[in-house]
Write an enzyme that holds these catalytic residues in place. Structure first.
Site, mmCIF file in Angstrom:
data_model
loop_
_atom_site.group_PDB
_atom_site.id
_atom_site.type_symbol
_atom_site.label_atom_id
_atom_site.label_comp_id
_atom_site.label_asym_id
_atom_site.label_seq_id
_atom_site.Cartn_x
_atom_site.Cartn_y
_atom_site.Cartn_z
ATOM 1 N N ASP A 193 0.815 -1.203 0.000
ATOM 2 C CA ASP A 193 0.000 0.000 0.000
ATOM 3 C C ASP A 193 0.855 1.262 0.000
ATOM 4 O O ASP A 193 0.364 2.342 0.226
ATOM 5 C CB ASP A 193 -0.991 -0.014 1.168
ATOM 6 C CG ASP A 193 -0.294 0.071 2.508
ATOM 7 O OD1 ASP A 193 -0.960 0.054 3.536
ATOM 8 O OD2 ASP A 193 0.950 0.169 2.526
ATOM 9 N N ASP A 212 10.827 10.623 -7.510
ATOM 10 C CA ASP A 212 10.326 11.789 -6.807
ATOM 11 C C ASP A 212 11.385 12.888 -6.878
ATOM 12 O O ASP A 212 12.575 12.615 -6.734
ATOM 13 C CB ASP A 212 10.063 11.402 -5.339
ATOM 14 C CG ASP A 212 9.090 12.340 -4.671
ATOM 15 O OD1 ASP A 212 8.819 13.418 -5.255
ATOM 16 O OD2 ASP A 212 8.593 12.002 -3.586
ATOM 17 N N ASP A 230 3.273 25.286 -12.523
ATOM 18 C CA ASP A 230 4.670 25.127 -12.092
ATOM 19 C C ASP A 230 5.521 26.386 -12.299
ATOM 20 O O ASP A 230 6.712 26.304 -12.613
ATOM 21 C CB ASP A 230 5.331 23.929 -12.817
ATOM 22 C CG ASP A 230 4.900 22.605 -12.212
ATOM 23 O OD1 ASP A 230 4.025 22.613 -11.313
ATOM 24 O OD2 ASP A 230 5.439 21.558 -12.629
ATOM 25 N N SER A 270 5.234 -11.282 -13.554
ATOM 26 C CA SER A 270 6.694 -11.242 -13.573
ATOM 27 C C SER A 270 7.242 -10.856 -14.947
ATOM 28 O O SER A 270 8.315 -10.275 -15.041
ATOM 29 C CB SER A 270 7.256 -12.588 -13.152
ATOM 30 O OG SER A 270 6.617 -13.627 -13.873
HETATM 31 CA CA CA Z 1 6.590 20.453 -14.203
#
Ligand code: CA
Length: 582
Positions: A193, A212, A230, A270
């Site tokens: 999770d 990230d 942004d 897989s």
């Molecule tokens: Ca962006």
């Protein structure tokens, strides 16, 4: 902090190989079986397969280096990485079993006989004796009896305890806990999770879903619609942010607005996660320390290589072939899609267990961009290790119920304007037809183990990842394909008749037949398309060829699924270079 965790020793990883990689983990053992009995069965298989592979490698090292069994065993241990105590465990095992193994090897006995004699393989009453190599001239049972007389450690229970102890120890490490659980039963959903993106590569990090770019801020992650275009920071990690000082317009707005940017998500098995055991791990010919340098990484990725895979690969392959992926294609198509991929595939994944781990799919219906979701579950619904394999295959009725449940879950979790593509099951008759009379890597040196022998050995231990297709019985292979086709028809019918609120759905068939034809047209050999060690999974070449085939066919048949080609790609490259890399 996520540092380097301990890794499993060679024997254990080699073992786990053959099974968890491919097959439906839950099928391996009965759920209602006592845990203690489960552990014993696991240990029996692990110790036997592990022993035979290791003794084979040592025997071949003796031959290749023209050295003694003792030195060959020591040599093998020095090749292994020190990380996580792998080498230490090798030395320990060599100390415990070494003297007997060395003595038996010096008597020129084959690995089957040796592993039975030291009781790491068990003989069950009224059951055939499992063997990888051809039977000795004077018979397997008689040779084993003679060999047993030479052995000091002939206590089966005691030896099994030793292996069990090693297994138990390694299964208690966080990394191996996951692998061990997968080996014994279904992995609980809570292990999957984790919907967070990561700046760490393995352990389901950015090898699996886009890296990230701000691990502290939870509102920053790949795939989201940009926050205020942004203008001030890169909220979606695609490397595009800031504003043009000349007109004050944010670059995201200028270069990405209206391009129908999308991510790629694969829900699969897989094959989709790209399972691969490096053949150099079991090929003594050119074995060196270098051969095992990728072992820790491979294990921390569950022996999968999603970073090179057909759906989400993004790094240049270091395991042969080359990398091509749907992610790379959709990224080249529109650079605003940079880093927007999620590989939610799992060894053993099948339609009847997908709902457990698809919950780790991370997409916010309000904040994030639409996605193209592929369902790539190509065989585990018909593949299991049981002798009465047909009785354990998913039925068309069950499949329909499961798929509908999973699609409804998806409809409640992915943004409007998404697409779903259901992939048909493969026709695994290709495995036997292509490989049965070829040599397995472990039999390459002495031309003494074919895939037919290898498959039968695994079947004997109830460890064959696909009893139906990796089988000498042609009728059974045909029946398995028949069931796979019935299941594919269910998928086709769902795609044709069902409607969902947030996505359109399509059905893609016969990918691997198309890959085989394409590869043949390029002059390639069919066995290049299969993983050499497990003799079951599609290879790196197969994945790369497959990615291009899917892309071309989808673009042609269902234009618009992948969004628009971005006319500003060159401007993005000029301004943002590699967009922060992957
Ligand atoms: Ca962006």
């Amino acid at each position: 902090m996520r540092g380097l965790r301990p890794v499993i020793p060679l024997c254990l990883s080699l073992i786990l190989i053959l099974s968890i990689g491919s097959s439906r983990s839950k099928s391996f053992l009965h759920h209602d079986m006592e845990p203690q009995r489960q552990m014993q069965i696991t240990t029996e298989r692990v110790s036997c397969i592990g022993c035979i592979l290791i003794v084979s490698v040592v025997e071949q090292l003796v031959q290749v280096h023209n050295t003694s069994a003792e030195k060959a065993m020591a040599l093998l241990c020095t090749y292994l990485p020190e990380q996580g105590g792998i080498r230490g465990t090798c030395i320990l095992i060599a100390e415990i079993f070494g003297p007997d193994l060395i003595m038996l090897l010096n008597n020129r006995l084959n690995p089957d006989v040796i592993c039975h004699a030291v009781r790491l393989c068990n003989i069950k009453p009224n059951q055939p004796i499992c063997h990888l190599y051809k039977k000795p001239v004077m018979g397997l049972k008689r040779t084993i009896k003679q060999a047993e007389k030479m052995v000091k450690m002939s206590d089966y229970v005691q030896n099994l305890d030793v292996v069990s102890g090693v297994l138990f120890k390694f299964c208690s490490y966080p990394l191996f806990k996951m692998i061990c659980e997968a080996f014994q039963s279904s992995v609980p959903a809570e292990d999957y999770d984790q919907d967070n993106f990561s700046a760490f590569p393995s352990f389901r990090g950015y090898h699996w879903r886009g890296r990230d770019c701000n691990d502290i801020d939870k509102s920053v992650y790949p795939g989201r619609s940009p926050e205020d275009w942004d203008a001030l920071h890169d909220s979606n990690c695609n490397g595009i942010w800031g504003f043009d000082p000349e007109d004050g317009i944010p670059y995201e707005k200028k270069l990405c607005e209206g391009t129908d940017a999308k991510g790629i998500i694969i829900l699969g098995d897989s094959a989709a996660a790209h399972f691969h055991i490096p053949p150099e791990w079991i090929t003594p010919m050119n074995m060196s320390k270098e051969s095992f340098s990728n072992m820790a990484l491979a294990i921390s990725n569950e022996l999968d290589w999603p970073q090179f895979s057909m759906y989400t690969g993004f790094q240049n392959s270091t395991i042969g072939g080359w990398t091509q992926s749907l992610y790379l294609r959709i990224r080249d198509w529109n650079l605003c899609n940079h880093r927007d991929y999620q590989n939610i595939a799992k060894n053993g994944g099948a339609y009847d267990n997908l709902q457990k781990y698809m919950q780790s799919l991370a997409r916010n219906q309000q904040l994030d961009k639409p996605v193209v979701v592929f369902y790539g579950l190509i065989g585990n619904d018909v593949c299991n290790p049981y002798a009465d394999t047909l009785n354990h295959m998913t039925t068309p009725e069950t499949l329909k119920t499961n798929v509908m449940m999973e699609l409804k879950y998806l409809d409640a979790h992915i943004p409007s304007g998404s697409h779903v593509v259901l992939m048909s099951l493969a026709d695994g008759r290709f495995l036997w037809d292509t490989l049965h009379d070829r040599y397995h890597p472990i039999g390459e040196l002495n031309k003494d183990v074919t895939y037919a022998q290898f498959y039968q050995f695994l079947s004997c231990l109830t460890s064959n990842p696909c009893e139906g297709w990796m089988n000498i019985n042609e009728t059974l292979r045909n029946l398995t394909t028949e069931r796979a086709e019935q299941l594919s028809s269910v998928l086709q019918e769902i795609a044709a008749s069902e409607k969902f609120n947030n996505f359109k759905i399509n059905y893609f068939e016969n990918l691997y037949q198309k890959v085989t034809a394409k590869w043949a047209s390029l002059g390639g050999k069919p066995w290049d398309l299969l993983e050499p060690v497990d003799g079951f999974h599609p290879s790196q070449i197969s994945s790369a060829v497959g990615a291009d085939l899917i892309w071309e066919e989808v673009i042609q048949r269902w234009p618009g699924i992948f969004g628009k080609q971005n006319p500003f790609n060159q401007e993005i490259i000029a301004k943002f270079g590699d967009q922060g890399g992957h």
